[in-house]
Design an enzyme around this catalytic site. Structure first.
Site, short mmCIF file in Angstrom:
data_model
loop_
_atom_site.label_atom_id
_atom_site.label_comp_id
_atom_site.label_asym_id
_atom_site.label_seq_id
_atom_site.Cartn_x
_atom_site.Cartn_y
_atom_site.Cartn_z
N HIS A 74 0.93 -1.11 0.12
CA HIS A 74 -0.01 0.09 -0.03
C HIS A 74 0.77 1.23 0.20
CE1 HIS A 74 0.50 0.78 4.53
NE2 HIS A 74 0.69 -0.84 4.48
N ASP A 76 -0.67 4.15 0.91
CA ASP A 76 -1.31 5.15 1.89
C ASP A 76 -0.42 5.12 3.34
OD1 ASP A 76 -2.59 2.75 2.11
OD2 ASP A 76 -3.97 3.50 3.33
N ASP A 107 6.51 1.56 7.08
CA ASP A 107 4.94 0.87 6.74
C ASP A 107 4.00 1.75 5.84
OD1 ASP A 107 2.50 -0.22 6.81
OD2 ASP A 107 1.90 0.48 8.83
N GLU A 146 -5.10 0.90 2.51
CA GLU A 146 -4.92 -0.39 3.47
C GLU A 146 -4.84 0.26 5.05
OE1 GLU A 146 -2.67 -2.97 6.18
OE2 GLU A 146 -2.45 -1.04 5.87
#
Length: 395
Positions: A74, A76, A107, A146
């Site tokens: 992801h 985002d 992340d 996500e």
């Protein structure tokens, strides 16, 4: 530019895109600009649903033959929080000492960057950039939600791919799975998650006249231990024991002189491969009914409100896990644990399409102020992914 330097440069480019959920076009523009010149076919479908924000996604593919490996992730990120508390701007992608700082560094823009760098290097080595034939197909499944509701992202992107005839043989999700050291953990499965509510109904009344009311709280307190004891199970070879946690006990009563009409308890279960949502629901209903009968109480209402992905396990002796384990050992010198703990990820959707594992950076700073990744770790992950490609397509 060598592979570690390439991964760092890509990560900095992605971090400078302030792609708080749902990720905007800028992040997808950056990925497309990297992949399309290398021969990847890139498409960016947008999915919508009433009551939720539209979400852009990206599917890119190079090659036509099998096996087909997809890298999922992801673009985002979670909000940065108080930007004044960051030592460098959360979207500045500054290098401070030996670390790259920025929201998404761990992340999971760092892993996305590492896999892009590895895939580009692999394609160049096999002539894919110049029309050569790869020994398989490499693709990317990247979503923009996500970290949010996960409604218009990976689920719909997978359906979209299936409708177009895409078939995947294996998937790697670049979530930050490692606990302390790069290479210490490969996630080969995840526990399932099931949430529910127990409701005991009584009769509302004045506390001074208890004979005219029926307080549901004592009954709820007497019944709740049945959910916890005995334990649901003792675990399995690849999974820890299933765990039920009470997360709320509430009557919604602001008054001191009112006996409430009902009392509720909410819980979440992280369960292993001994259970399905259906068998868990039946077991909890049985426990409550048995406890109620023993106490001379009515059977409480039991409702399940959210199923957040079922349990799954990818074969530890299959092509995917063996290729990744070999790459981890060669690059880091570590023998990884094949784990199944932690929360959920988009792997819970991908497992319905192909075998899937999760492996990324060390997750100690994800979602924190000054989220950061050591440059050496990011470079090592790119080299590890590159070695993984060698093993996977040679297997």
């Amino acid at each position: 530019m060598d592979l570690p330097a390439r991964s760092i440069a890509i990560a900095r480019t992605l971090i400078t895109c302030p792609s708080v959920t749902p990720a905007g076009a800028e992040a997808f523009d950056a990925v497309e600009a990297l992949l399309r010149p290398a021969g990847f076919a890139v498409e960016r479908p947008v999915f919508t649903e009433d009551g939720t924000p539209a979400v852009e996604n990206l599917f890119a593919k190079l090659g036509t033959g099998g096996p087909h490996l997809t890298f999922a992730g992801h673009l985002d990120v979670v909000p940065p929080g108080e930007t004044a508390r960051w030592t460098h701007g959360p979207f500045a992608a500054e290098i401070a000492g030996d670390d790259l700082i920025g929201r998404g560094a761990v992340d999971m823009k760092g892993a996305v960057a590492a896999f892009i760098a590895a895939a580009l290097d692999y394609a160049e080595a096999h002539g894919g950039v110049h029309g050569g034939v790869l020994p398989g197909t490499i693709s990317f499944l990247l979503t923009g939600d996500e970290e949010g509701p996960s409604i218009n992202g990976t689920v719909k992107l997978l359906d979209w791919c299936r409708a177009r005839g895409e078939r995947f043989d294996a998937a790697l999700v670049g979530e930050p799975t490692n606990a302390a050291t790069l290479g210490d953990t490969i996630k080969i499965g995840r526990r399932g998650s099931l949430s529910g509510t127990v409701t005991v109904r009584g009769v509302q009344g004045h506390v001074a006249y208890p004979e005219r009311a029926d307080n549901p709280i004592p009954a709820l307190v007497r019944l709740l231990p049945a959910l916890l004891d005995p334990p649901l199970d003792a675990g399995t070879p690849h999974f820890a024991p299933s765990n039920l946690e009470l997360v709320s006990v509430d009557v919604g009563n602001p008054s001191w002189n009112v006996i409430p009409a009902e009392a509720q308890a909410r819980f979440n279960i992280r369960y292993n491969d001994l259970w399905t949502p259906e068998t868990l629901a039946a077991e909890l209903a049985r426990r409550l009914a048995t406890a109620a009968a023993a106490a001379g109480l009515p059977v409480p209402a039991l409702a399940f409100e959210r199923v957040s992905g079922g349990v799954f396990l990818t074969a530890p002796d299959g092509r995917l896990v063996e290729a990744l384990t070999a790459a981890v050992g060669e690059i880091t010198g570590v023998t990884p644990e094949l784990g199944t703990g932690g929360g959920t990820s988009d792997a819970r959707f991908i497992k319905d399409y192909c075998p899937v594992v999760e492996f990324g950076l060390v997750g100690t700073t994800m979602h924190q102020i000054d989220e950061r990744v050591p440059l050496a770790e990011l470079g090592a992950l790119a080299r590890l992914y590159r070695r993984f490609l060698d093993h996977f397509f040679r297997a």
